[in-house]
Design a protein around this motif. Structure first.
Motif, mmCIF file in Angstrom:
data_model
loop_
_atom_site.group_PDB
_atom_site.id
_atom_site.type_symbol
_atom_site.label_atom_id
_atom_site.label_comp_id
_atom_site.label_asym_id
_atom_site.label_seq_id
_atom_site.Cartn_x
_atom_site.Cartn_y
_atom_site.Cartn_z
ATOM 1 N N UNK A 1 0.836 -1.203 0.000
ATOM 2 C CA UNK A 1 0.000 0.000 0.000
ATOM 3 C C UNK A 1 0.864 1.242 0.000
ATOM 4 N N UNK A 2 0.482 2.219 -0.851
ATOM 5 C CA UNK A 2 1.196 3.494 -0.924
ATOM 6 C C UNK A 2 0.185 4.621 -1.095
ATOM 7 N N UNK A 3 0.570 5.791 -0.633
ATOM 8 C CA UNK A 3 -0.229 7.008 -0.831
ATOM 9 C C UNK A 3 0.428 7.820 -1.926
ATOM 10 N N UNK A 4 -0.338 8.158 -2.945
ATOM 11 C CA UNK A 4 0.231 8.838 -4.113
ATOM 12 C C UNK A 4 -0.482 10.152 -4.378
ATOM 13 N N UNK A 5 0.289 11.218 -4.561
ATOM 14 C CA UNK A 5 -0.242 12.543 -4.898
ATOM 15 C C UNK A 5 0.363 12.947 -6.235
ATOM 16 N N UNK A 6 -0.499 13.355 -7.183
ATOM 17 C CA UNK A 6 -0.021 13.642 -8.545
ATOM 18 C C UNK A 6 -0.560 14.985 -9.041
ATOM 19 N N UNK A 7 0.018 16.120 -8.619
ATOM 20 C CA UNK A 7 -0.407 17.424 -9.161
ATOM 21 C C UNK A 7 -0.291 17.436 -10.682
ATOM 22 N N UNK A 8 -1.374 17.859 -11.352
ATOM 23 C CA UNK A 8 -1.470 17.688 -12.797
ATOM 24 C C UNK A 8 -2.135 18.894 -13.454
ATOM 25 N N UNK A 9 -1.635 19.256 -14.627
ATOM 26 C CA UNK A 9 -2.333 20.200 -15.518
ATOM 27 C C UNK A 9 -3.088 19.377 -16.555
ATOM 28 N N UNK A 10 -4.396 19.620 -16.661
ATOM 29 C CA UNK A 10 -5.253 18.865 -17.573
ATOM 30 C C UNK A 10 -5.817 19.818 -18.624
ATOM 31 N N UNK A 11 -5.548 19.528 -19.891
ATOM 32 C CA UNK A 11 -6.027 20.353 -20.996
ATOM 33 C C UNK A 11 -7.000 19.532 -21.840
ATOM 34 N N UNK A 12 -8.152 20.104 -22.155
ATOM 35 C CA UNK A 12 -9.138 19.380 -22.947
ATOM 36 C C UNK A 12 -10.347 20.243 -23.229
ATOM 37 N N UNK A 13 -11.421 19.609 -23.653
ATOM 38 C CA UNK A 13 -12.644 20.342 -23.980
ATOM 39 C C UNK A 13 -13.833 19.389 -23.966
ATOM 40 N N UNK A 14 -15.016 19.989 -23.961
ATOM 41 C CA UNK A 14 -16.269 19.246 -24.080
ATOM 42 C C UNK A 14 -17.085 19.889 -25.194
ATOM 43 N N UNK A 15 -17.628 19.061 -26.077
ATOM 44 C CA UNK A 15 -18.383 19.567 -27.224
ATOM 45 C C UNK A 15 -19.882 19.451 -26.939
ATOM 46 N N UNK A 16 -20.552 20.599 -26.813
ATOM 47 C CA UNK A 16 -21.970 20.643 -26.487
ATOM 48 C C UNK A 16 -22.800 20.925 -27.740
ATOM 49 N N UNK A 17 -23.934 20.257 -27.853
ATOM 50 C CA UNK A 17 -24.888 20.477 -28.942
ATOM 51 C C UNK A 17 -26.231 20.872 -28.339
ATOM 52 N N UNK A 18 -26.801 21.979 -28.826
ATOM 53 C CA UNK A 18 -28.108 22.457 -28.379
ATOM 54 C C UNK A 18 -29.097 22.291 -29.526
ATOM 55 N N UNK A 19 -30.232 21.680 -29.245
ATOM 56 C CA UNK A 19 -31.297 21.500 -30.237
ATOM 57 C C UNK A 19 -32.520 22.290 -29.791
ATOM 58 N N UNK A 20 -32.840 23.339 -30.549
ATOM 59 C CA UNK A 20 -33.960 24.222 -30.217
ATOM 60 C C UNK A 20 -35.250 23.652 -30.808
ATOM 61 N N UNK A 21 -36.106 23.086 -29.974
ATOM 62 C CA UNK A 21 -37.338 22.458 -30.450
ATOM 63 C C UNK A 21 -38.374 23.475 -30.897
ATOM 64 N N UNK A 22 -38.146 24.768 -30.597
ATOM 65 C CA UNK A 22 -39.051 25.822 -31.055
ATOM 66 C C UNK A 22 -38.615 26.431 -32.380
ATOM 67 N N UNK A 23 -37.486 26.005 -32.892
ATOM 68 C CA UNK A 23 -36.955 26.562 -34.138
ATOM 69 C C UNK A 23 -36.598 25.393 -35.058
ATOM 70 N N UNK A 24 -37.501 25.096 -36.004
ATOM 71 C CA UNK A 24 -37.321 23.962 -36.891
ATOM 72 C C UNK A 24 -36.831 24.422 -38.260
ATOM 73 N N UNK A 25 -36.040 23.571 -38.924
ATOM 74 C CA UNK A 25 -35.581 23.884 -40.272
ATOM 75 C C UNK A 25 -36.609 23.423 -41.303
#
Length: 248
Positions: free
Chosen positions: A96-120
């Motif tokens: 058993x060991x205790x581990x600490x890992x300070x980290x810089x995390x770079x990334x993104x999340x891709x969001x999609x919005x669908x407007x049900x009141x605005x139809x094509x």
């Protein structure tokens, strides 16, 4: 009965092959006996989030006044990123060991919005997207449960918590996450003892324990037409899969 006999034969063969392995000269034989040791790590991550939509809502729009809007929001893909940091490993016992890992995390999340009141023209909701960039300062604190070392490898499992601070966020985006998040994480890896250092590939899964959605952000938007998008959800739980290479 035949299948059982085959299973016993395969199991006996596997045990025999394992016991037939010869002991080899061990690299870095005393590294795990040190009270503490340090290293660096680099890796890749995949980010996602679980969102809870609120359904129909009343929004004040210019020229239209208070009107009911229906917008669905979803993270439609796992987005890749990368991470880099340092590691400090403190020995608690043989396994058993205790581990600490300070980290810089770079990334993104891709969001999609669908407007049900605005139809094509084809009758489908019009879509808007947001690429939510994330730069986190993370300080994972994990317990590392290691098996017995055999020759120059030693598998292990980890479990712990990962407090994170989000350094990025555009004020006028549709949706914004809170500055602070807390994740639970579990994973597995294997120590490979090379002549001059340990190489450790590790895979872990992280899941947010808190609601990271910033509900106050909608009140700060100057563009009233974005209100329906900003208020379309009321909960967000971040998820992340991380593959790292440690050098200790």
């Amino acid at each position: 009965m035949k299948r059982f006999a085959i299973f016993i034969f395969v199991l006996a063969w596997a045990v025999g092959m394992a016991s037939a392995q010869q002991r080899k000269v061990q690299n870095k034989p005393y590294i795990d006996l040190r009270p503490m040791h340090f290293g660096i790590h680099i890796g890749l991550n995949m980010q996602d989030a679980e969102l809870r939509n609120v359904g129909p809502m009343l929004v004040d729009l210019p020229e239209l006044g208070s009107t009911e809007q229906r917008v669905l929001c979803d993270v439609d893909m796992w987005n890749p990123g990368f991470n880099v940091g340092v590691v400090a490993d403190m020995r608690l016992s043989q396994h058993l060991a205790l581990r600490v890992t300070p980290t810089m995390v770079f990334g993104s999340k891709h969001l999609v919005f669908r407007n049900l009141n605005d139809l094509n023209d084809s009758g489908k909701p019009r879509e808007s997207t947001q690429d939510m960039k994330n730069t986190y300062v993370a300080v994972p604190v994990d317990l590392k449960f290691s098996a017995e070392r055999f020759n120059n490898y030693r598998p292990y499992m980890i479990a712990g918590v990962n407090p994170m601070i989000n350094l990025s966020g555009k004020d006028q985006d549709f949706v914004q996450l809170k500055r602070f998040d807390m994740m639970a994480e579990v994973g597995l890896g294997c120590d490979f003892y090379l002549p001059f250092f340990k190489l450790i590939p590790e895979l872990k899964f992280c899941y947010s324990l808190t609601n990271s959605f910033n509900s106050k952000h909608a009140d700060e938007l100057r563009d009233a037409t974005k209100q329906a998008f900003a208020r379309s959800i009321d909960m967000a739980n971040s998820k992340m899969i991380v593959f790292s290479l440690f050098f200790e």
